[in-house]
Motif scaffolding. Structure first.
Motif, PDB file in Angstrom:
ATOM      1  N   HIS A   3     -17.240  -1.010   5.844  1.00 24.64           N
ATOM      2  CA  HIS A   3     -16.611  -0.949   4.528  1.00 24.64           C
ATOM      3  C   HIS A   3     -15.288  -0.198   4.537  1.00 24.64           C
ATOM      4  O   HIS A   3     -14.381  -0.504   3.753  1.00 24.64           O
ATOM      5  CB  HIS A   3     -17.580  -0.295   3.536  1.00 24.64           C
ATOM      6  CG  HIS A   3     -17.114  -0.324   2.121  1.00 24.64           C
ATOM      7  ND1 HIS A   3     -17.056  -1.477   1.374  1.00 24.64           N
ATOM      8  CD2 HIS A   3     -16.656   0.670   1.301  1.00 24.64           C
ATOM      9  CE1 HIS A   3     -16.601  -1.204   0.167  1.00 24.64           C
ATOM     10  NE2 HIS A   3     -16.356   0.088   0.094  1.00 24.64           N
ATOM     11  N   THR A   4     -15.155   0.813   5.406  1.00 20.94           N
ATOM     12  CA  THR A   4     -13.950   1.655   5.382  1.00 20.94           C
ATOM     13  C   THR A   4     -12.946   1.294   6.476  1.00 20.94           C
ATOM     14  O   THR A   4     -11.962   2.012   6.659  1.00 20.94           O
ATOM     15  CB  THR A   4     -14.328   3.142   5.517  1.00 20.94           C
ATOM     16  OG1 THR A   4     -15.053   3.334   6.737  1.00 20.94           O
ATOM     17  CG2 THR A   4     -15.190   3.587   4.346  1.00 20.94           C
ATOM     18  N   LEU A   5     -13.158   0.203   7.203  1.00 20.38           N
ATOM     19  CA  LEU A   5     -12.229  -0.192   8.261  1.00 20.38           C
ATOM     20  C   LEU A   5     -10.811  -0.318   7.715  1.00 20.38           C
ATOM     21  O   LEU A   5     -10.581  -0.999   6.723  1.00 20.38           O
ATOM     22  CB  LEU A   5     -12.666  -1.525   8.867  1.00 20.38           C
ATOM     23  CG  LEU A   5     -11.738  -2.119   9.940  1.00 20.38           C
ATOM     24  CD1 LEU A   5     -11.695  -1.217  11.164  1.00 20.38           C
ATOM     25  CD2 LEU A   5     -12.196  -3.528  10.325  1.00 20.38           C
ATOM     26  N   GLY A   6      -9.863   0.354   8.368  1.00 13.26           N
ATOM     27  CA  GLY A   6      -8.466   0.279   7.956  1.00 13.26           C
ATOM     28  C   GLY A   6      -8.085   1.250   6.858  1.00 13.26           C
ATOM     29  O   GLY A   6      -6.912   1.317   6.470  1.00 13.26           O
ATOM     30  N   MET A   7      -9.046   2.044   6.365  1.00 14.41           N
ATOM     31  CA  MET A   7      -8.742   3.006   5.295  1.00 14.41           C
ATOM     32  C   MET A   7      -7.834   4.116   5.824  1.00 14.41           C
ATOM     33  O   MET A   7      -7.990   4.587   6.942  1.00 14.41           O
ATOM     34  CB  MET A   7     -10.038   3.605   4.744  1.00 14.41           C
ATOM     35  CG  MET A   7      -9.823   4.586   3.601  1.00 14.41           C
ATOM     36  SD  MET A   7     -11.390   5.251   2.968  1.00 14.41           S
ATOM     37  CE  MET A   7     -11.996   3.820   2.068  1.00 14.41           C
ATOM     38  N   VAL A   8      -6.878   4.543   4.994  1.00 16.17           N
ATOM     39  CA  VAL A   8      -5.974   5.642   5.347  1.00 16.17           C
ATOM     40  C   VAL A   8      -6.552   6.935   4.790  1.00 16.17           C
ATOM     41  O   VAL A   8      -6.804   7.052   3.586  1.00 16.17           O
ATOM     42  CB  VAL A   8      -4.567   5.406   4.787  1.00 16.17           C
ATOM     43  CG1 VAL A   8      -3.632   6.527   5.234  1.00 16.17           C
ATOM     44  CG2 VAL A   8      -4.024   4.054   5.240  1.00 16.17           C
TER      45      VAL A   8
END
Length: 458
Positions: free
Chosen positions: A139-144
């Motif tokens: 779900h959080t892949l690529g979150m900054v």
């Protein structure tokens, strides 16, 4: 902007793709013997072959800054063997992206460039980089992340097509690799796909070979040497993955956010107070956790050296240390005129340097637990919400620092005596936007007893 990417593997190449198509100038560094499994979609392949085509991009191996400039002029991406990224000294990048994916930090520091991005586990925002981009599938892949770290490495590969560890091809022994299957080949479970050090390596599942090390590379037992994909799409073997594009999108978001605030804000540290409640001595020079109290604040601003930083003070020790750290000193020898005088002297200095500045972040110098990540989030929030006052708070209780948009500069210049920004904020609460911070960050030192109230161990 000028961007240096450390690493040129498949995920780093996905990051490069996003930045390249966003119009940024890129140099990528690599080690002398890359071990990129998905080499057909990685610029690290250029180290062996001299150049690498990935989708519509071309990476070219270079050996100097002069060669790199020529490649950039042609609209391509230079790849240089430079394990320690020493080319930083000549390239002077605006942004460094550490995409080595070593699961730990191999030496990147927050002060290496105006903006530093850590990719994956091993980095902490505000400690060794300005932000972290999540690399774990889900779900959080690529979150900054502008606070904290990425999810720790579990050692279990992400689920693709219902398979995790089975999709990896690992070396059976030490020695040179001799691939039997090529990238794009269909294989069956139990089929020999490579020989390493004379030991046969068998596929643990059926599917298409998405990655395989090149022949003749020295490997060791259990090293990842290949990758099988159950989705069996040959197109996937020769194009950037969904994961790499997602991580690249996070990096592009962070870079764009930095562009949005760069050269638009200044930081002013107020360090001229008389310490009347501290028992007569200068509290800012009092030793706390092994160094003077004021040094805690100045140290937390080292990673923001690309922003104009001013220290308003009347103390020689603080003035000298600030200048050693590349900050501007603004002398205030009249602390009895109150905090308003320090605010106005700092604001005038900012406007003299940049009359068009968008806003100024004011920080006091007696909050030893203030975290750089909070400063970064204040700046980011100001960039997204122009025309507002950006204030730190903890569970509804406001504190310092506070970032003031330029529309409020006249109000700041009209303050008098010991009346600070709180007076203005009380009149226009609808113009305030709060950034949540830890309670310890907002704790300031007014009395000697305040020192024993906090745990100052880092």
């Amino acid at each position: 902007m000028r961007i240096l990417i450390r690493g040129a593997g498949d995920l780093a190449t996905g990051i490069a793709s996003r930045l390249y198509h966003g119009g940024h100038q890129i140099i990528m560094t690599e080690i002398a013997v890359p071990l990129t499994v998905r080499r057909m979609v990685a610029f690290s392949r250029a180290v062996y072959e001299g150049r690498a085509e990935v989708e519509d991009m071309t990476g070219i191996l270079v050996h100097s800054m002069e060669e790199a400039n020529a490649v950039i002029q042609d609209g391509d991406i230079p790849i240089i063997v430079d394990e320690k990224a020493e080319i930083v000294q000549k390239y002077k990048p605006d942004v460094i992206v550490d995409a080595i994916l070593a699961k730990k930090n191999l030496g990147t520091r927050m002060t290496d460039a105006p903006f530093v991005i850590g990719v994956g586990p091993g980095f902490t925002a505000g400690l060794d980089c300005h932000c972290v981009v999540e690399t774990k599938r889900g779900h959080t892949l690529g979150m900054v992340l502008y606070d904290g770290s990425a999810i720790p490495n579990t050692g279990v590969p992400g689920n693709i097509g219902g398979f995790t560890t089975e999709r990896l091809i690992r070396a059976g022994g030490n020695g040179l690799i001799e691939p039997v299957a090529s990238i794009g080949d269909m294989v069956e479970k139990g089929q020999v796909v490579a020989v390493t050090g004379g030991q046969k390596v068998y596929a643990q599942m059926s599917g298409i070979v998405r990655g395989m090390l090149q022949p003749g590379v020295q490997v060791w037992k259990n090293l990842k040497i290949g990758d099988i994909d159950a989705r069996c799409e040959k197109f996937h073997c020769f194009t950037i993955s969904d994961k790499a594009r997602s991580i690249g999108g996070g990096v592009l978001e962070a870079v764009t956010g930095f562009e949005n605030i760069r050269n638009k804000y200044a930081i002013v540290v107020l360090a001229a107070g008389r310490s009347l409640r501290f028992g007569g001595e200068n509290k800012l020079l009092t030793t706390v956790s092994g160094k003077p109290l004021y040094e805690h604040t100045l140290a937390r601003l080292e990673g923001f050296w690309d922003f104009s930083r001013f220290v308003v003070t009347g103390y020689h020790e603080i003035e000298k240390r600030a200048e050693e750290l590349g900050m501007h000193s603004v002398i205030n020898l009249e602390p009895e005129l109150g905090i308003s005088h320090s605010i106005q002297r700092g604001l005038k200095a900012c406007l003299e340097e940049n009359p068009d500045i968008q806003g100024v972040l004011f920080s006091v110098c007696d909050q030893p637990k203030l975290h750089p990540a909070t400063i970064q989030r204040l700046l980011n929030t100001a960039g997204l919400h122009k025309g507002q006052i950006i204030c730190t708070a903890n569970q509804g209780r406001p504190g310092n620092p506070v970032l003031w948009d330029r529309k409020f500069f006249p109000k700041l210049m009209s303050l008098s005596g010991d009346n600070g920004g709180k007076q203005i904020m009380a009149e226009i609460p609808e113009k305030i936007r709060y950034v949540e911070a830890h309670a310890k960050e907002l704790h300031d030192i007014d009395y000697k007893s305040d020192i024993s109230d906090l745990d100052y161990r880092e």
